[in-house]
Design an enzyme around this catalytic site. Structure first.
Site, PDB file in Angstrom:
ATOM      1  N   GLU A   2       0.800  -1.239   0.000  1.00  0.00           N
ATOM      2  CA  GLU A   2       0.000   0.000   0.000  1.00  0.00           C
ATOM      3  C   GLU A   2       0.831   1.287   0.000  1.00  0.00           C
ATOM      4  O   GLU A   2       0.653   2.183   0.829  1.00  0.00           O
ATOM      5  CB  GLU A   2      -0.956  -0.029   1.209  1.00  0.00           C
ATOM      6  CG  GLU A   2      -1.878  -1.232   1.188  1.00  0.00           C
ATOM      7  CD  GLU A   2      -2.722  -1.380   2.452  1.00  0.00           C
ATOM      8  OE1 GLU A   2      -2.758  -0.461   3.279  1.00  0.00           O
ATOM      9  OE2 GLU A   2      -3.347  -2.442   2.608  1.00  0.00           O
ATOM     10  N   GLU A  62      -6.177 -10.670  -0.867  1.00  0.00           N
ATOM     11  CA  GLU A  62      -6.971 -10.385   0.343  1.00  0.00           C
ATOM     12  C   GLU A  62      -8.460 -10.287  -0.015  1.00  0.00           C
ATOM     13  O   GLU A  62      -9.171  -9.388   0.394  1.00  0.00           O
ATOM     14  CB  GLU A  62      -6.493  -9.088   1.011  1.00  0.00           C
ATOM     15  CG  GLU A  62      -5.024  -9.058   1.326  1.00  0.00           C
ATOM     16  CD  GLU A  62      -4.578  -7.781   2.001  1.00  0.00           C
ATOM     17  OE1 GLU A  62      -5.433  -7.011   2.480  1.00  0.00           O
ATOM     18  OE2 GLU A  62      -3.350  -7.549   2.066  1.00  0.00           O
TER      19      GLU A  62
HETATM   20  O1  G3I Z   1      -4.280  -8.619  18.991  1.00  0.00           O
HETATM   21  C1  G3I Z   1      -4.779  -7.421  19.608  1.00  0.00           C
HETATM   22  C2  G3I Z   1      -5.532  -7.765  20.882  1.00  0.00           C
HETATM   23  O2  G3I Z   1      -4.607  -8.338  21.826  1.00  0.00           O
HETATM   24  C3  G3I Z   1      -6.155  -6.501  21.459  1.00  0.00           C
HETATM   25  O3  G3I Z   1      -6.941  -6.849  22.602  1.00  0.00           O
HETATM   26  C4  G3I Z   1      -7.052  -5.853  20.412  1.00  0.00           C
HETATM   27  C5  G3I Z   1      -7.615  -4.552  20.972  1.00  0.00           C
HETATM   28  O4  G3I Z   1      -7.955  -3.718  19.929  1.00  0.00           O
HETATM   29  O5  G3I Z   1      -6.287  -5.547  19.222  1.00  0.00           O
HETATM   30  C6  G3I Z   1      -5.745  -6.731  18.647  1.00  0.00           C
HETATM   31  O6  G3I Z   1      -4.995  -6.367  17.503  1.00  0.00           O
HETATM   32  C7  G3I Z   1      -5.809  -6.031  16.385  1.00  0.00           C
HETATM   33  C8  G3I Z   1      -5.459  -7.002  15.236  1.00  0.00           C
HETATM   34  O7  G3I Z   1      -6.157  -6.637  14.031  1.00  0.00           O
HETATM   35  C9  G3I Z   1      -5.814  -8.431  15.599  1.00  0.00           C
HETATM   36  O8  G3I Z   1      -7.213  -8.533  15.774  1.00  0.00           O
HETATM   37  C10 G3I Z   1      -5.456  -4.612  15.950  1.00  0.00           C
HETATM   38  O9  G3I Z   1      -5.929  -3.718  16.957  1.00  0.00           O
HETATM   39  C11 G3I Z   1      -6.156  -4.285  14.634  1.00  0.00           C
HETATM   40  O10 G3I Z   1      -5.710  -3.019  14.149  1.00  0.00           O
HETATM   41  C12 G3I Z   1      -5.760  -5.331  13.582  1.00  0.00           C
HETATM   42  O11 G3I Z   1      -6.495  -5.027  12.400  1.00  0.00           O
HETATM   43  C13 G3I Z   1      -5.960  -5.667  11.227  1.00  0.00           C
HETATM   44  C14 G3I Z   1      -5.598  -4.552  10.232  1.00  0.00           C
HETATM   45  O12 G3I Z   1      -5.136  -5.133   9.008  1.00  0.00           O
HETATM   46  C15 G3I Z   1      -4.482  -3.679  10.760  1.00  0.00           C
HETATM   47  O13 G3I Z   1      -3.333  -4.481  10.920  1.00  0.00           O
HETATM   48  C16 G3I Z   1      -7.035  -6.567  10.626  1.00  0.00           C
HETATM   49  O14 G3I Z   1      -7.265  -7.672  11.489  1.00  0.00           O
HETATM   50  C17 G3I Z   1      -6.559  -7.071   9.274  1.00  0.00           C
HETATM   51  O15 G3I Z   1      -7.602  -7.799   8.621  1.00  0.00           O
HETATM   52  C18 G3I Z   1      -6.170  -5.897   8.374  1.00  0.00           C
HETATM   53  O16 G3I Z   1      -5.666  -6.419   7.192  1.00  0.00           O
HETATM   54  C19 G3I Z   1      -5.194  -5.432   6.241  1.00  0.00           C
HETATM   55  C20 G3I Z   1      -3.992  -6.023   5.543  1.00  0.00           C
HETATM   56  O17 G3I Z   1      -3.000  -6.366   6.493  1.00  0.00           O
HETATM   57  C21 G3I Z   1      -3.464  -5.055   4.493  1.00  0.00           C
HETATM   58  N1  G3I Z   1      -4.524  -4.719   3.532  1.00  0.00           N
HETATM   59  C22 G3I Z   1      -5.731  -4.160   4.164  1.00  0.00           C
HETATM   60  C23 G3I Z   1      -6.286  -5.143   5.190  1.00  0.00           C
HETATM   61  C24 G3I Z   1      -7.553  -4.598   5.794  1.00  0.00           C
HETATM   62  O18 G3I Z   1      -7.289  -3.431   6.513  1.00  0.00           O
END
Ligand code: G3I
Length: 384
Positions: free
Chosen positions: A154, A259
């Protein structure tokens, strides 16, 4: 004579035996890898129904979160490989093809990467060294175990310009070739990918074409472009997605759908930038608490209207669109090397609550009861 009776009896028994169910990998596996992203619970085998779906339908996996920079490398002198190692164990035990996601990304990256010990913006030399250290350490650990890596994720905006990330602010365009050079030096056998969303948009398409050319002109390895494939009910069109695939293939790279999901809700944004939710949340925090919930409810009603289930007509349209894109991917099987869904069931999709906190969506191939969506079953029937 006796043996022939035995053979006939065995054949008769075999003919009556219930046939093993066919999965997506059985009917599409000769065209491209069929994959899914795995979340922490699934990597730890805490979701046995998901394990069964992976075993039946998929031959490739990618980590949804555990190999991101901030997860692996929270501090300059601290790595945390525990969950990433379990992901690799999962894939090796099941004989699945694995992809690493992702080495360089403006999001989910420790801020320490971009600032020196005086709190000043890191020098170009310092950031390049830190990038090299991260990429080399991570890729060396999994050398020979992962087929390829999303090296940069990205970095190109909708208009084709570079995202003004801290990587860009410190290194300019150079951070991308540098990342690919470091990745190739770390593991010369690994496939290397550029990955982005909204790749149907002409501006980004042209920006990515420029990027591919730049890397190739420098003799750097880039095997494929990852078209993330975060879709909605009215974007992208098959034709604009096709146009982007044609443009990338013309540059001599393969295409991957990395994705794939399709929101069943009305479209608010074509972005897949999770920052959207944060910005919406912040906008909600700028109003008085008693107003905040009213705004959220209004947004839910407008943008996530199916909290009690998906209406039949919307479900039928969703399945038809998913089949139309699957047919497109099959048509391009000579150039598509992998199609990966961004998760297993609707229940654990990042799209739930993406645009509006608390919103419900239905974007994946399996529903909340772990049942395959109709288009999946029809596809298996048609291609078995
Ligand atoms: O693991 C922690 C947990 O311990 C905590 O209690 C919780 C509280 O908010 O957060 C958890 O981490 C979260 C993680 O997902 C696991 O669930 C993060 O806050 C959250 O920001 C993270 O979101 C991910 C996002 O990328 C940002 O990394 C999404 O699951 C994931 O599907 C999304 O995937 C992205 C790709 O990597 C790149 N392309 C876009 C796609 C969608 O945004």
């Amino acid at each position: 004579m006796k043996n022939s009776y035995i053979i006939i009896a065995a054949l008769a028994v075999a003919a009556c035996a219930p046939k093993a169910p066919l999965g997506l990998k059985d009917v599409l596996g000769d065209k491209f890898l069929v994959g899914t992203a795995l979340n922490e619970q699934q990597i730890r085998h805490q979701d046995p129904k998901a394990d069964s779906i992976v075993a039946l339908h998929f031959n490739a996996i990618v980590p949804e979160n555990c190999m991101k920079h901030a997860e692996l490398h929270p501090k300059e002198d601290e790595y945390n490989f525990e969950l990433a190692d379990k992901f690799v164990e999962y894939g090796e035990a099941a004989g699945l093809t694995m992809t690493g996601h992702c080495l360089v990304w403006h999001s989910q990256t420790g801020r320490w990467m971009f600032f020196d010990d005086k709190g000043e913006l890191a020098s170009p030399e310092l950031l390049k060294q830190r990038m090299k250290d991260h990429i080399t350490t991570v890729m060396t650990r999994y050398k020979g175990k992962l087929k390829g890596w999303d090296v940069v994720n990205e970095a190109i905006m909708e208009d084709g310009s570079y995202r003004k990330s801290l990587y860009y602010q410190i290194l300019g365009e150079e951070f991308i070739p540098w990342a690919f050079q470091c990745a190739h030096e770390a593991d010369p056998d690994a496939e290397l990918y550029y990955n982005d969303y909204g790749m149907n948009l002409e501006g980004r398409r042209n920006g990515v074409v420029r990027l591919i050319r730049q890397l190739k002109e420098r003799g750097l390895r880039i095997d494929a472009v990852g078209m993330q494939g975060h879709m909605g009910m009215d974007y992208p069109t098959v034709d604009e997605f096709r146009a982007s695939m044609d443009a990338f293939i013309a540059e001599g790279v393969d295409v991957m759908i990395t994705e794939w999901d399709m929101s069943a809700n009305p479209t608010e944004t074509q972005s897949a930038d999770v920052g959207e939710t944060q910005r919406l949340r912040m906008s909600m925090w700028t109003v008085a608490p008693e107003e905040r919930e009213a705004i959220r409810q209004e947004l839910l009603a407008r943008l996530c209207p199916y909290s009690d289930g998906l209406p039949e007509d919307v479900s039928a349209e969703w399945n038809a669109r998913m089949r139309a894109f699957t047919d497109l991917f099959i048509e391009y099987a000579d150039h598509i090397t992998r199609v990966t869904a961004w998760g297993i069931t609707d229940a654990t999709s990042w799209k739930n609550g993406f645009v509006v906190p608390g919103g419900t969506d239905y974007p994946l191939l399996f529903d909340r009861e772990y049942n395959a969506k109709p288009f999946v079953n029809q596809l298996i029937e048609d291609y078995k």
